[in-house]
Design an enzyme around this catalytic site. Structure first.
Site, PDB file in Angstrom:
ATOM      1  N   LYS B 124       0.793  -1.217   0.000  1.00  0.00           N
ATOM      2  CA  LYS B 124       0.000   0.000   0.000  1.00  0.00           C
ATOM      3  C   LYS B 124       0.831   1.276   0.000  1.00  0.00           C
ATOM      4  O   LYS B 124       0.509   2.227  -0.692  1.00  0.00           O
ATOM      5  CB  LYS B 124      -0.952  -0.013   1.201  1.00  0.00           C
ATOM      6  CG  LYS B 124      -2.038  -1.088   1.058  1.00  0.00           C
ATOM      7  CD  LYS B 124      -3.182  -0.877   2.008  1.00  0.00           C
ATOM      8  CE  LYS B 124      -2.769  -1.290   3.406  1.00  0.00           C
ATOM      9  NZ  LYS B 124      -3.949  -1.364   4.314  1.00  0.00           N
ATOM     10  N   ALA B 190      -1.862  -6.591  11.458  1.00  0.00           N
ATOM     11  CA  ALA B 190      -0.818  -5.922  10.668  1.00  0.00           C
ATOM     12  C   ALA B 190      -1.417  -4.771   9.859  1.00  0.00           C
ATOM     13  O   ALA B 190      -0.824  -3.691   9.763  1.00  0.00           O
ATOM     14  CB  ALA B 190      -0.126  -6.917   9.746  1.00  0.00           C
ATOM     15  N   THR B 191      -2.604  -5.006   9.293  1.00  0.00           N
ATOM     16  CA  THR B 191      -3.261  -3.975   8.482  1.00  0.00           C
ATOM     17  C   THR B 191      -3.622  -2.761   9.329  1.00  0.00           C
ATOM     18  O   THR B 191      -3.382  -1.611   8.935  1.00  0.00           O
ATOM     19  CB  THR B 191      -4.538  -4.560   7.840  1.00  0.00           C
ATOM     20  OG1 THR B 191      -4.167  -5.730   7.100  1.00  0.00           O
ATOM     21  CG2 THR B 191      -5.195  -3.575   6.897  1.00  0.00           C
ATOM     22  N   GLU B 194      -0.646  -0.792  10.158  1.00  0.00           N
ATOM     23  CA  GLU B 194      -0.231   0.031   9.008  1.00  0.00           C
ATOM     24  C   GLU B 194      -1.115   1.262   8.889  1.00  0.00           C
ATOM     25  O   GLU B 194      -0.635   2.354   8.588  1.00  0.00           O
ATOM     26  CB  GLU B 194      -0.297  -0.782   7.705  1.00  0.00           C
ATOM     27  CG  GLU B 194       0.894  -1.694   7.514  1.00  0.00           C
ATOM     28  CD  GLU B 194       1.401  -1.706   6.057  1.00  0.00           C
ATOM     29  OE1 GLU B 194       1.609  -2.798   5.551  1.00  0.00           O
ATOM     30  OE2 GLU B 194       1.607  -0.625   5.469  1.00  0.00           O
ATOM     31  N   HIS B 198      -0.299   5.623   9.344  1.00  0.00           N
ATOM     32  CA  HIS B 198      -0.623   6.731   8.439  1.00  0.00           C
ATOM     33  C   HIS B 198      -1.167   7.940   9.198  1.00  0.00           C
ATOM     34  O   HIS B 198      -1.320   9.018   8.623  1.00  0.00           O
ATOM     35  CB  HIS B 198      -1.701   6.303   7.423  1.00  0.00           C
ATOM     36  CG  HIS B 198      -1.194   5.426   6.329  1.00  0.00           C
ATOM     37  ND1 HIS B 198      -0.417   5.900   5.302  1.00  0.00           N
ATOM     38  CD2 HIS B 198      -1.356   4.098   6.105  1.00  0.00           C
ATOM     39  CE1 HIS B 198      -0.131   4.906   4.480  1.00  0.00           C
ATOM     40  NE2 HIS B 198      -0.681   3.799   4.942  1.00  0.00           N
TER      41      HIS B 198
END
Lengths: 331, 331
Positions: B124, B190-191, B194, B198
């Protein structure tokens, strides 16, 4: 081709072909060097300007263009010769496909006579594209990379359907519903005739026999609006060929207003499917109302031409469609 | 490979990797033969069943799978060996990219050690994909065909943006606004990490240092919803690379609800542009709310894998992205 600008030819100088001249004039990567019609061809290695084409009468031939035009009854043969001389890399077919086997027989000729480059059509009818698909063996054995159904529908919306399908394990329905508006039907005579040929009681042959006055009378009955359902549009066989959905799951219809330049409905593609987790849902792709038929047909067509040229550079030939290839943005 | 079924490996057995096992189980054209994680690898030439993976603890390793699993600290090396033995054709990278150069260094290894096949990632971050792009020379000189950014965003929506751009002469803005819902964040740790990286005040390194309890506290502050703007998502560089729009014209943001399985907003891509006729308009692509993140990431990822395999069969290697290639529907 030292500057890596691609040299383009257009066959057909009707409404679509002339719009293509205007579009290409804004591109740096493509240079329009030849335009052919039934009476002649115009060639200019420096690039044909839209001003000269726009100065023609609506039914005028490019053969009458000063300095660059000349008469010929075989513009296709001239384009093949230009390709062999290294002066044309790709051809856009903007000729009306009447009769229905006109473009298929043209392609077979390009393939047989050794045209080494890319050809793109914006054909709409299932039966026409079926005839193209039937020539696949001859195209594969030639140096032609051919992209069929590379307009708006089939084309842009077929590609959107293929893309949308990726989220699903199984596709239940693809519905393409378009809106087209035009100030008057004179500029797009061939297109309107093709649309009428989709209406109940008509086909391509019977529409060919109609006069312009006959067309006017048909349009008068519905105040200029043509409503079309379950049209014979090649989105179905192209999506079936891509493995996305069988033909009967693809439905194309819409509204064409031949008297107003505003779209009577937003053009959209809606795909309903079932995900690998068993959920049923719909993805949709909606075109902005201000985008014209010319923009939605021609932009994608030249995008596929660029994609085709990149593959052709790598030695790939054969038949592709708008459902198979990602178009590339032409600058 | 006499039956023309492609043999697939997955690296990573977290939430995304395990969903991929379930998705592939429904495919006839692809057979999942290997799954690797940090502690081991499972290999079954007949195809790994999702039931066996689902029986694992959330943090369990595939090395503990009866009969097919074994311990190794080099699953990537094992997959390269399987490829050389003709037992793996393509790899999906479902490993978290922490640290940010983990996947780029993995690719360089695959390229250097002679892996002959297709690799697909669903990365991503712009910075991660930039590192992939920096390895382009090494990939081009190898037998790898690599597809980067091949998930949902970047991925499905990047491709939709490239497609939508074709109607326009110039692209003014691409806005990707996504909605993600999940029952709880445990399955997609994990997502979610992440995503938090951001948020203002965080980056990948600082998030790595956080405990699960720290993450819970951050999520508590907004009732489990993460709102993200101007995210560092690689849609920007992929669209710039494809010539569609410069990075600053691409904006990615959205809402992630980590406590409800319903999407807080429909995920969409809206592209505003100017046509060759000077009209400004917007095309949009909207994903159905019932489609999960897994369906929208994994379906496209394997679609690009199939497209990559077809090109690889024709002798084409190198680096491609979701903006360059049309994914192919896997049956």
């Amino acid at each position: 081709m030292t500057d890596n600008v691609r040299q383009i030819a257009i066959l057909g100088a009707g409404g679509l072909g002339r719009s293509a001249v205007r579009l290409l004039e804004q591109k740096n990567e493509f240079r329009l060097v030849a335009v052919g019609d039934s009476k002649g061809i115009a060639y200019d290695a420096e690039g044909i300007r839209s001003a000269s084409i726009d100065a023609l009468e609506p039914t005028g031939s490019v053969c009458s263009l000063p300095e660059i035009g000349r008469e010929t009854d075989d513009a296709a043969g001239e384009v093949i010769a230009l390709n062999k001389a290294g002066k044309v890399d790709a051809v856009f077919l903007a000729v009306p496909n009447l009769p229905n086997d006109f473009i298929p027989s043209l392609i077979v000729r390009f393939a047989k006579e050794g045209f080494d480059g890319v050809i793109v059509d914006a054909l709409k009818r299932t039966s026409a594209v079926q005839q193209i698909v039937a020539t696949e063996g001859q195209i594969s054995d030639s140096k032609v990379l051919y992209v069929t159904g590379a307009g708006a529908t089939p084309g842009l919306l077929t590609a959107a359907a293929n893309l949308a399908a990726q989220s699903f394990a199984e596709v239940e329905e693809v519905k393409i519903w378009f809106g087209v508006g035009m100030k008057n039907w004179d500029t797009y005579k061939a297109t309107v005739r093709e649309d009428i040929a989709h209406m109940p009681g008509y086909d391509t042959e019977s529409v060919r026999a109609l006069s312009d006055a006959d067309i006017e009378r048909i349009l008068d009955e519905t105040h200029g609006v043509i409503e079309l359902h379950n049209m014979e549009h090649a989105d179905d066989i192209l999506l079936e060929r891509a493995g996305v959905a069988t033909c009967e799951k693809v439905n194309v219809g819409g509204l064409v207003d031949t008297r107003k330049p505003v779209k009577p409905v937003s053009t959209s593609m809606t795909l309903r499917g079932r995900t690998f987790e068993g959920k049923v849902s719909e993805h949709s792709f909606v075109l902005g109302n201000e985008t014209s038929m010319a923009a939605n047909v021609l932009g994608p067509a030249f995008g596929w031409m660029k994609a085709g040229l990149e593959l052709h550079d790598r030695g790939i030939h054969g038949l592709f469609s708008s459902a198979d290839l990602m178009p590339k943005f032409v600058r």
